[in-house]
Design an enzyme around this catalytic site. Sequence first.
Site, mmCIF file in Angstrom:
data_model
loop_
_atom_site.group_PDB
_atom_site.id
_atom_site.type_symbol
_atom_site.label_atom_id
_atom_site.label_comp_id
_atom_site.label_asym_id
_atom_site.label_seq_id
_atom_site.Cartn_x
_atom_site.Cartn_y
_atom_site.Cartn_z
ATOM 1 N N ASN A 1 0.845 -1.196 0.000
ATOM 2 C CA ASN A 1 0.000 0.000 0.000
ATOM 3 C C ASN A 1 0.877 1.241 0.000
ATOM 4 O OD1 ASN A 1 -2.521 1.549 0.434
ATOM 5 N ND2 ASN A 1 -1.661 1.968 2.461
ATOM 6 N N ASP B 1 -2.428 0.686 8.380
ATOM 7 C CA ASP B 1 -1.189 1.414 8.086
ATOM 8 C C ASP B 1 -0.061 1.053 9.050
ATOM 9 O OD1 ASP B 1 -2.522 2.738 6.016
ATOM 10 O OD2 ASP B 1 -3.177 4.348 7.340
ATOM 11 N N HIS C 1 0.887 5.181 1.301
ATOM 12 C CA HIS C 1 0.191 6.018 2.278
ATOM 13 C C HIS C 1 0.862 7.387 2.308
ATOM 14 C CE1 HIS C 1 -2.214 6.976 5.778
ATOM 15 N NE2 HIS C 1 -1.141 7.439 6.386
ATOM 16 N N SER D 1 4.870 6.895 2.112
ATOM 17 C CA SER D 1 5.478 5.609 2.454
ATOM 18 C C SER D 1 4.803 4.496 1.666
ATOM 19 C CB SER D 1 5.310 5.300 3.952
ATOM 20 O OG SER D 1 5.774 6.349 4.769
#
Length: 221
Positions: free
Chosen positions: A106, A144, A108, A135
């Site tokens: 992912n 996260d 972020h 990130s």
Amino acid sequence: MSARIAVLASGRGSNLQALLDAIGAGRLDARIAGVFSDRPDAAALDRVEPALRWSADARTFPDRAAFDAELARAVAACAPDWVFCAGYMRILGEAFVRRFEGRLLNVHPSLLPRYKGLHTHARALRAGDAEHGASVHFVVPELDSGAVVAQVRIPVLPGDTADTLAERLLPQEHRLVAAVMALAASGRLAERHGQVQLDGQTLFRPLRLDSAGVLHPDSRD
């Protein structure tokens, strides 16, 4: 063979476009195996041919688990080497995460572990941070909180608003996404026991993207 990447997206798909551009330029040896969205009207879907699109309105399912199960079946059907969340705005349930564990990434818009969740730009400004960033991390069931692979940093300028900060960060985020996925597609990236491994060696700090778009170990004290 080129790595197969499944992309999850909820919005306009600018990070998906960054991957498509990197593939087209020969900087990413991969192919997009499918684009999946919880919003049938997501603009991201229009960035690939119809055969690669899957969407369903999450609100029509009885609960989160039912939608995640259908999404997982669709993603698995395209046989991805990696699954990348590119602006995917739903929290993935534990069953989905476990199914693709170790190959689910992912992006972020913060320097994790700072500012998990939403409104990251405004939160960085309220905190008086001198720098902000994005990130790329492995996805775990906790929001996260997975191991961070790499980050890109930008200065916070006098007079910045949440909008101007977001606007300046986004192109750098695109560069970060393409660079990390190039590592993943080349077989150099892995996750073991909650830690990032690069070329078989554990990374104790996230890699840092330089101005030339190259990832390096973070040598700051």
